[in-house]
Design a protein around this motif. Structure first.
Motif, PDB file in Angstrom:
ATOM      1  N   ILE A 493      12.296  52.072  70.959  1.00  0.00           N
ATOM      2  CA  ILE A 493      12.252  52.328  69.518  1.00  0.00           C
ATOM      3  C   ILE A 493      12.619  51.038  68.792  1.00  0.00           C
ATOM      4  CG2 ILE A 493      13.116  53.811  67.647  1.00  0.00           C
ATOM      5  CD1 ILE A 493      12.049  55.425  69.969  1.00  0.00           C
ATOM      6  N   ILE A 494      11.772  50.635  67.858  1.00  0.00           N
ATOM      7  CA  ILE A 494      12.010  49.400  67.100  1.00  0.00           C
ATOM      8  C   ILE A 494      11.886  49.734  65.607  1.00  0.00           C
ATOM      9  CG2 ILE A 494      11.065  47.092  66.600  1.00  0.00           C
ATOM     10  CD1 ILE A 494      11.976  46.979  69.377  1.00  0.00           C
ATOM     11  N   GLY A 495      12.756  49.119  64.793  1.00  0.00           N
ATOM     12  CA  GLY A 495      12.675  49.336  63.342  1.00  0.00           C
ATOM     13  C   GLY A 495      12.176  48.098  62.606  1.00  0.00           C
ATOM     14  N   CYS A 496      12.190  48.171  61.295  1.00  0.00           N
ATOM     15  CA  CYS A 496      11.636  47.099  60.448  1.00  0.00           C
ATOM     16  C   CYS A 496      12.369  45.762  60.641  1.00  0.00           C
ATOM     17  CB  CYS A 496      11.732  47.512  58.985  1.00  0.00           C
ATOM     18  SG  CYS A 496      13.427  47.548  58.371  1.00  0.00           S
ATOM     19  N   ARG A 497      11.815  44.709  60.108  1.00  0.00           N
ATOM     20  CA  ARG A 497      12.384  43.353  60.113  1.00  0.00           C
ATOM     21  C   ARG A 497      12.574  42.821  61.530  1.00  0.00           C
ATOM     22  NH1 ARG A 497      10.821  41.241  56.324  1.00  0.00           N
ATOM     23  NH2 ARG A 497      12.477  39.832  55.692  1.00  0.00           N
ATOM     24  N   SER A 498      11.695  43.191  62.421  1.00  0.00           N
ATOM     25  CA  SER A 498      11.859  42.758  63.808  1.00  0.00           C
ATOM     26  C   SER A 498      10.943  41.586  64.142  1.00  0.00           C
ATOM     27  CB  SER A 498      11.558  43.930  64.753  1.00  0.00           C
ATOM     28  OG  SER A 498      12.571  44.892  64.632  1.00  0.00           O
ATOM     29  N   GLY A 499      11.434  40.717  64.990  1.00  0.00           N
ATOM     30  CA  GLY A 499      10.600  39.703  65.641  1.00  0.00           C
ATOM     31  C   GLY A 499      10.143  38.537  64.787  1.00  0.00           C
TER      32      GLY A 499
END
Ligand code: GAL
Length: 699
Positions: A493-499
């Motif tokens: 599970i990944i949320g916003c503002r990633s990477g």
């Protein structure tokens, strides 16, 4: 080698300051410690001025007498190195040992932790007192282990003395080699910040608008952490060389310190100081704050360092300093609850802070087990009860490991970068708390997992689900590791503002979420922060996937997503509350045996509940127990039999009631409480206020 406490029994101890009491009281104190069932005593960690009253003059006689008495009463002694509290003569004669604030103002003598790790003089004098102590106490038959300093980076975790600026330059030279590489990494071409000589480089100093170079700010925290680690290493090396029979630990989890690295580099295991009443004094926000139960989250971080650990200071009374931090007294049952909270999360040694409340000084309102009057009281009786319970249950619990199928992933780079960068920092806490709370309340034990360059696929693959809420800084290698985890069957599970940032904290020019984009099956097309009135775009979930018509908030940040993978499905779209109307907000992408769910927002309790259902996360005790949300469940298990006649490793289900009211649970099979021996038959049972149980189910 694994950095865990290896103990055959769960035991209790207490912190004691012989220097605070007339010597005539010591014998009675140690005798009564044993009578209460305490086995360990920690001493000496603030005693530098007594042990070196003048520079180069050493006198260990007070602690010699105290240690001898404690040993005579059969107590195991933990010795603290005294470097958190330099004597007045030291900082007076060598003011360069004092830490300095970013604005150039120096700390002064009069409290503690006012020194800086990078002062060569402080290192020299620390090395000498530690060396003398270690040599002096190495063969003491009562001593079992050492605590380095006390709570590295507690109270103060920024350092701007001349020695720190100088050490920072050396650290940067080792990291970057050339000024050109440093200028490139920090983007110093921006606003003519380019350095042309090393002497121009400093840690953060006063700059207009309190807006230093953000890449410097990130390296600064890595440097602070490395400064602690090299200072601690110096102490650990001395103690190990002089006293090889003793274990070495330190206590606490504080800012700007990679405690995982610290432990792996030099300790036998980490110790933590648990004051759950802070959770009530400074509650987390939201509708149902976790309060003292939030300490279970911190204990999960401790467990990520050492699966079995020591609590070096367990709260044992109401807290309050000379003029601040006012806390109510623990209610009857709460000390017991908090002790078992620590044990339920992996502690095999719990040391209470402190034997008796000081009658003077900064902490005369930080209450220990005894009040100033020194009489037995309900708190000492509670501890005596715990010691009795552990006498029969301790061996069955010791060495067992906390079990979890879900982990929340964190890392130091994002934590430190996010402290400064408000475009992602606060979301980490909001999302982590939302996931942690809902997992807690639905009785799904979870771990914290700290990602770093050493993390292996094997470590990740233990988990059914990994939640990495907002990894803004994302190394290419970490993205590959996460991909391997998902391909092998994991749920990510990944949320916003990633990477979108690399390791220097510079922003990438590839579409967000950068190196995670292929795995997530999306690119970010548009984004916005919450409005000045606090509102964020809303979205609804796909009815096919979730069976709900409710609208959810993006909770602070909103990204619209473009689906790039043929195997991805849109699970949620923006509603008409914003111009993003109709665009994807939540996407699930299948790859290999697993899947990644990308959410273009910040997680809320309500969304987490929906996602937990979709992931089919259930309590490991769902078949045996029906529990109200107010009860915490943890499972500690042995992987092999510990007693003769056992066929498999014992599994212990800890139940913790944080409420001041009794709660009803339902058992679907009979069980025994290891702590009290109480038998539970199938059916309903009442748990008293602040109850703690360690249940073993009948086969
Ligand atoms: C800890 C510290 C102790 C004592 C205690 C209560 O953080 O290690 O020395 O100060 O808090 O305030």
């Amino acid at each position: 080698m694994e950095k865990a406490l290896h103990s055959r029994n769960v035991l209790l101890g207490v912190c004691y300051y012989p220097e605070h009491w007339p010597e005539t009281m010591w014998e009675d104190d140690f005798r009564r410690m044993k009578e209460l069932g305490l086995e360990y005593v920690r001493m000496a960690e603030f005693g530098w001025a007594l042990m070196e009253p003048e520079e180069g003059v050493f006198d260990f006689s007070l602690f010699d007498r105290a240690f001898a008495l404690a040993h005579r009463h059969g107590l195991n002694i933990i010795v603290g190195t005294p470097t958190a509290t330099p004597p007045a003569w030291l900082t007076h004669r060598y003011p360069e040992t004092l830490n300095v604030l970013a604005n150039g103002i120096s700390y002064e003598h009069g409290s503690r932790r006012h020194y800086t790790y990078n002062s060569p003089k402080y290192r020299e004098l620390s090395a000498r007192i530690v060396q003398r102590m270690a040599e002096h106490f190495a063969d003491h038959p009562g001593i079992v282990g050492w605590q380095l300093d006390n709570e590295f980076n507690c109270e103060v975790y920024e350092f701007y003395s001349a020695a720190d600026h100088a050490a920072f330059r050396e650290w940067l030279k080792a990291k970057y080699g050339t000024l050109d590489a440093l200028n490139e990494a920090w983007g110093t071409v921006f606003w003519s910040q380019t350095y042309t000589a090393w002497e121009q480089v400093h840690l953060t100093r006063n700059v207009p608008s309190d807006s230093p170079n953000p890449h410097l700010k990130l390296d600064e925290k890595r440097f602070f952490s490395d400064s602690v680690i090299s200072y601690a290493q110096m102490q650990a090396d001395i103690v190990r060389a002089a006293a090889p029979r003793h274990w070495v630990t330190t206590n606490g989890l504080f800012g700007h310190l990679d405690t995982h690295q610290l432990t792996n580099d030099m300790l036998d295991f980490i110790s933590y100081d648990s004051y759950p009443m802070f959770g009530r004094t400074f509650p987390d926000g939201g509708e149902q704050p976790l309060l003292d139960r939030r300490y279970s989250m911190t204990l999960s971080t401790v467990r990520s360092i050492s699966p079995n650990f020591c609590i070096m200071e367990q709260q044992s009374g109401p807290g309050g300093w000379v003029n601040r931090i006012e806390q109510p007294s623990p209610k009857p049952g709460q000390l017991r609850l908090w002790t078992y909270q620590s044990i339920a999360h992996g502690a095999d040694l719990v040391v209470y802070f402190r034997w008796r409340t000081a009658t003077f000084g900064t902490e005369m309102y930080w209450h220990g087990l005894h009040n100033w009057d020194n009489r037995p009281n309900r708190r000492t009786r509670e501890v005596q009860r715990i010691a009795e319970e552990l006498r029969s249950a301790g061996q069955a619990i010791a060495g067992s490991r906390y079990e979890a199928d879900v982990a929340i992933v964190r890392d130091y780079d994002n934590e430190w970068d996010g402290e400064f960068d408000k475009w992602h920092g606060g979301y980490e806490w909001t999302s982590t708390l939302a996931w942690y709370k809902r997992l807690q309340r639905r009785h799904i034990p979870s771990d914290m997992l700290f990602m770093n360059e050493q993390t292996t696929l094997e470590q990740l693959s233990r988990y059914h689900t990994l939640i990495y809420p907002h990894p803004t800084i994302m190394r290419e290698e970490t993205a590959k590791l996460l991909e391997a985890y998902v391909l092998g069957g994991g749920n990510l599970i990944i949320g916003c503002r990633s990477g979108y940032k690399d390791e220097t904290g510079r922003c990438r020019m590839t579409p967000m979420p950068g190196p995670l984009a292929p795995l997530c099956g999306v690119t970010v097309e548009d984004f916005t922060r919450e409005e000045p009135d606090g509102s964020s775009p809303g979205f609804t979930l796909s009815e096919d996937a979730f069976h709900t018509f409710a609208s959810f908030s993006t909770n602070g940040f909103a990204e619209t997503l473009a689906v790039t993978s043929p195997d991805a499905i849109v699970l949620g779209r923006y509603d008409s509350s914003s111009y993003m109307n109709g665009e994807p907000a939540l996407v699930e992408n299948r790859s290999g045996e697993g899947r990644t769910i990308y959410f273009g927002g910040v997680f809320s309790d309500a969304l987490v509940d929906q996602l937990m259902d979709r992931l089919e996360l259930t309590s490991p005790a769902a078949g045996q127990l029906e529990l109200p949300e107010s009860i915490e469940l943890t499972v500690r298990a042995h992987d092999k039999p510990i007693f003769e006649g056992q066929e498999s490793g014992l599994r212990i289900h800890f139940l913790l009631n944080y409420n001041g009211s009794s709660e009803t649970i339902k058992l679907n099979c009979a069980a025994t409480d290891l702590l009290t021996g109480q038998r539970f038959v199938k059916g309903a049972a009442e748990l008293e206020p602040y109850a703690a149980l360690a249940l073993v189910f009948d086969e």
